[in-house]
Design a protein around this motif. Sequence first.
Motif, PDB file in Angstrom:
ATOM      1  N   ILE A   1       0.808  -1.210   0.000  1.00 49.60           N
ATOM      2  CA  ILE A   1       0.000   0.000   0.000  1.00 49.60           C
ATOM      3  C   ILE A   1       0.846   1.266   0.000  1.00 49.60           C
ATOM      4  O   ILE A   1       0.582   2.200  -0.764  1.00 49.60           O
ATOM      5  CB  ILE A   1      -0.955  -0.003   1.214  1.00 49.60           C
ATOM      6  CG1 ILE A   1      -1.962  -1.147   1.078  1.00 49.60           C
ATOM      7  CG2 ILE A   1      -1.688   1.324   1.346  1.00 49.60           C
ATOM      8  CD1 ILE A   1      -2.914  -1.283   2.237  1.00 49.60           C
TER       9      ILE A   1
ATOM     10  N   TYR B   1      -7.104   8.297   3.868  1.00 46.32           N
ATOM     11  CA  TYR B   1      -7.681   6.951   3.820  1.00 46.32           C
ATOM     12  C   TYR B   1      -7.944   6.460   5.236  1.00 46.32           C
ATOM     13  O   TYR B   1      -7.241   6.812   6.181  1.00 46.32           O
ATOM     14  CB  TYR B   1      -6.688   6.020   3.106  1.00 46.32           C
ATOM     15  CG  TYR B   1      -7.203   4.635   2.795  1.00 46.32           C
ATOM     16  CD1 TYR B   1      -8.304   4.450   1.981  1.00 46.32           C
ATOM     17  CD2 TYR B   1      -6.558   3.514   3.313  1.00 46.32           C
ATOM     18  CE1 TYR B   1      -8.762   3.182   1.683  1.00 46.32           C
ATOM     19  CE2 TYR B   1      -7.009   2.237   3.013  1.00 46.32           C
ATOM     20  CZ  TYR B   1      -8.117   2.076   2.201  1.00 46.32           C
ATOM     21  OH  TYR B   1      -8.563   0.810   1.917  1.00 46.32           O
TER      22      TYR B   1
ATOM     23  N   GLY C   1      -8.250   3.050   6.029  1.00 42.07           N
ATOM     24  CA  GLY C   1      -7.579   1.772   6.263  1.00 42.07           C
ATOM     25  C   GLY C   1      -8.527   0.616   6.461  1.00 42.07           C
ATOM     26  O   GLY C   1      -8.456  -0.382   5.762  1.00 42.07           O
ATOM     27  N   ARG C   2      -9.440   0.745   7.420  1.00 35.38           N
ATOM     28  CA  ARG C   2     -10.398  -0.329   7.692  1.00 35.38           C
ATOM     29  C   ARG C   2     -11.804   0.249   7.752  1.00 35.38           C
ATOM     30  O   ARG C   2     -12.013   1.353   8.249  1.00 35.38           O
ATOM     31  CB  ARG C   2     -10.063  -1.051   8.999  1.00 35.38           C
ATOM     32  CG  ARG C   2      -8.716  -1.768   8.947  1.00 35.38           C
ATOM     33  CD  ARG C   2      -8.425  -2.472  10.257  1.00 35.38           C
ATOM     34  NE  ARG C   2      -7.107  -3.087  10.249  1.00 35.38           N
ATOM     35  CZ  ARG C   2      -6.837  -4.295   9.780  1.00 35.38           C
ATOM     36  NH1 ARG C   2      -7.815  -5.027   9.268  1.00 35.38           N
ATOM     37  NH2 ARG C   2      -5.616  -4.778   9.814  1.00 35.38           N
TER      38      ARG C   2
ATOM     39  N   LYS D   1      -2.320   9.398   4.601  1.00 39.06           N
ATOM     40  CA  LYS D   1      -1.395   8.275   4.439  1.00 39.06           C
ATOM     41  C   LYS D   1      -0.148   8.667   3.654  1.00 39.06           C
ATOM     42  O   LYS D   1       0.897   8.047   3.793  1.00 39.06           O
ATOM     43  CB  LYS D   1      -2.100   7.118   3.725  1.00 39.06           C
ATOM     44  CG  LYS D   1      -3.288   6.553   4.484  1.00 39.06           C
ATOM     45  CD  LYS D   1      -2.890   5.966   5.823  1.00 39.06           C
ATOM     46  CE  LYS D   1      -4.076   5.341   6.533  1.00 39.06           C
ATOM     47  NZ  LYS D   1      -3.712   4.808   7.861  1.00 39.06           N
TER      48      LYS D   1
ATOM     49  N   GLU E   1     -14.160   5.473   1.620  1.00 40.32           N
ATOM     50  CA  GLU E   1     -13.101   5.114   2.563  1.00 40.32           C
ATOM     51  C   GLU E   1     -11.884   6.025   2.469  1.00 40.32           C
ATOM     52  O   GLU E   1     -10.938   5.876   3.241  1.00 40.32           O
ATOM     53  CB  GLU E   1     -12.665   3.659   2.341  1.00 40.32           C
ATOM     54  CG  GLU E   1     -13.759   2.637   2.584  1.00 40.32           C
ATOM     55  CD  GLU E   1     -14.203   2.563   4.037  1.00 40.32           C
ATOM     56  OE1 GLU E   1     -13.445   3.041   4.914  1.00 40.32           O
ATOM     57  OE2 GLU E   1     -15.301   2.057   4.302  1.00 40.32           O
TER      58      GLU E   1
ATOM     59  N   VAL F   1      -5.882  -0.614  -3.907  1.00 42.97           N
ATOM     60  CA  VAL F   1      -5.749  -0.480  -2.454  1.00 42.97           C
ATOM     61  C   VAL F   1      -6.548  -1.577  -1.754  1.00 42.97           C
ATOM     62  O   VAL F   1      -6.104  -2.154  -0.761  1.00 42.97           O
ATOM     63  CB  VAL F   1      -6.204   0.919  -1.992  1.00 42.97           C
ATOM     64  CG1 VAL F   1      -6.330   0.978  -0.468  1.00 42.97           C
ATOM     65  CG2 VAL F   1      -5.218   1.980  -2.466  1.00 42.97           C
ATOM     66  N   HIS F   2      -7.729  -1.866  -2.286  1.00 46.19           N
ATOM     67  CA  HIS F   2      -8.541  -2.951  -1.712  1.00 46.19           C
ATOM     68  C   HIS F   2      -7.782  -4.277  -1.787  1.00 46.19           C
ATOM     69  O   HIS F   2      -7.724  -5.039  -0.811  1.00 46.19           O
ATOM     70  CB  HIS F   2      -9.869  -3.050  -2.464  1.00 46.19           C
ATOM     71  CG  HIS F   2     -10.741  -4.172  -1.993  1.00 46.19           C
ATOM     72  ND1 HIS F   2     -11.245  -4.238  -0.707  1.00 46.19           N
ATOM     73  CD2 HIS F   2     -11.195  -5.286  -2.625  1.00 46.19           C
ATOM     74  CE1 HIS F   2     -11.971  -5.331  -0.565  1.00 46.19           C
ATOM     75  NE2 HIS F   2     -11.956  -5.980  -1.715  1.00 46.19           N
TER      76      HIS F   2
ATOM     77  N   THR G   1      -4.918  -4.268   0.672  1.00 43.81           N
ATOM     78  CA  THR G   1      -5.410  -4.453   2.033  1.00 43.81           C
ATOM     79  C   THR G   1      -5.724  -5.921   2.295  1.00 43.81           C
ATOM     80  O   THR G   1      -5.375  -6.470   3.344  1.00 43.81           O
ATOM     81  CB  THR G   1      -6.671  -3.603   2.273  1.00 43.81           C
ATOM     82  OG1 THR G   1      -6.368  -2.225   2.024  1.00 43.81           O
ATOM     83  CG2 THR G   1      -7.166  -3.747   3.706  1.00 43.81           C
TER      84      THR G   1
ATOM     85  N   GLU H   1      -2.471  -7.846   2.746  1.00 44.68           N
ATOM     86  CA  GLU H   1      -1.870  -7.663   4.060  1.00 44.68           C
ATOM     87  C   GLU H   1      -2.631  -8.410   5.139  1.00 44.68           C
ATOM     88  O   GLU H   1      -2.055  -8.949   6.084  1.00 44.68           O
ATOM     89  CB  GLU H   1      -1.794  -6.174   4.395  1.00 44.68           C
ATOM     90  CG  GLU H   1      -0.767  -5.432   3.560  1.00 44.68           C
ATOM     91  CD  GLU H   1      -0.439  -4.065   4.113  1.00 44.68           C
ATOM     92  OE1 GLU H   1      -1.170  -3.588   5.009  1.00 44.68           O
ATOM     93  OE2 GLU H   1       0.554  -3.469   3.662  1.00 44.68           O
ATOM     94  N   GLN H   2      -3.976  -8.457   4.996  1.00 46.76           N
ATOM     95  CA  GLN H   2      -4.779  -9.192   5.975  1.00 46.76           C
ATOM     96  C   GLN H   2      -4.491 -10.687   5.906  1.00 46.76           C
ATOM     97  O   GLN H   2      -4.386 -11.364   6.931  1.00 46.76           O
ATOM     98  CB  GLN H   2      -6.266  -8.914   5.744  1.00 46.76           C
ATOM     99  CG  GLN H   2      -6.667  -7.495   6.128  1.00 46.76           C
ATOM    100  CD  GLN H   2      -8.094  -7.165   5.737  1.00 46.76           C
ATOM    101  OE1 GLN H   2      -8.771  -7.936   5.050  1.00 46.76           O
ATOM    102  NE2 GLN H   2      -8.570  -6.021   6.168  1.00 46.76           N
TER     103      GLN H   2
END
Length: 332
Positions: free
Chosen positions: A13, A37, A39-40, A49, A117, A150-151, A154, A157-158
């Motif tokens: 990201i 942003y 983030g969540r 960011k 978001e 970005v989605h 994310t 990373e999750q």
Amino acid sequence: MRLQTTVYEGLRIKRLINSVLLTLVGQFSAKSALFIYSGRRNEKRMEVKNSKGFYQREIEDLRLEKSDPLFTYFKTKSYPITLNAVQKKVGKSQALTLLRKLNIEILSPIFLKRQVEGLICLGPRVKRRKHSEPELEHISIITNIIAIAVHNATLYEQVEELSYTDGMTALHNYRYFELRLKEEALRHKRTRSGLSLIILDVDNFKNYNDRMGHPAGDEVLRKIARVLKETVRENDIVARYGGEEFAIILPNEDKKGAHVLAERIRAAIEETPFEHEELQPNGKITVSLGFASLPEDAETAEDLTYKADTALYQAKENGRNRVKAFNIEMVQ
């Protein structure tokens, strides 16, 4: 388009956002740009960011509440718009007030699953001229591409985070423990700042598991995990080592400090009430702990683990519910 190449070259990201802002500043001759942003999805506010053309002190405290009328407006109008134009439609807005102070001129909303978001914001152009409709359309296309990227980043990373997390206790797993211990051992080799490792084991856990069943045993492990996280220092690394064993990496900590923390952990778990712990041989859920340190006891991560595990074995052999520091006599 060069931006599309950037999007699909990597999922990280921070690198992605940086490339986006550089692209926008270059293509639209903007003096400044912001990537804001959340983030969540469950976060209530957005923050900066990345930025171009600002001093850090200008934007480090900038927070935009998702409940602001600006974002309510964007739920129905998802197209890039000038700040002056959206001000007329929205009226009073703290978000717009803050952005106006930064001399922002263009706002483009970032949508994820139909929710706003984030924002891409552009400042004034080097040559004072308005953005044309084709240019706003171009910004919209870029924003949509970035929203998808970005989605995906994310999600990546999750998933990566999950691969290093023990599903039952929510602690780091053994894989993460191994990686971090090697990193910290290398750091110690460079800085000689010290490194300690504690390994602990739940005493007579099989007895409890056999009598109360695996669900009850799992709850004991989860509760111990919570106690560990509440007891260690902020920069200590707690992991499930395997079965009923846990490990704690203590960066920048010597043997004396490790002993103090190990004893604190032992006492905290002994004092914590557990359901049906009276069934245990000593009437309580307790743990045994062994620890070792660099450079006193070892020089490598592998040797440090072996020494801490050896000390743990001695703690259990000497009656359980106790702390043992490694010493050379244990392996002679």
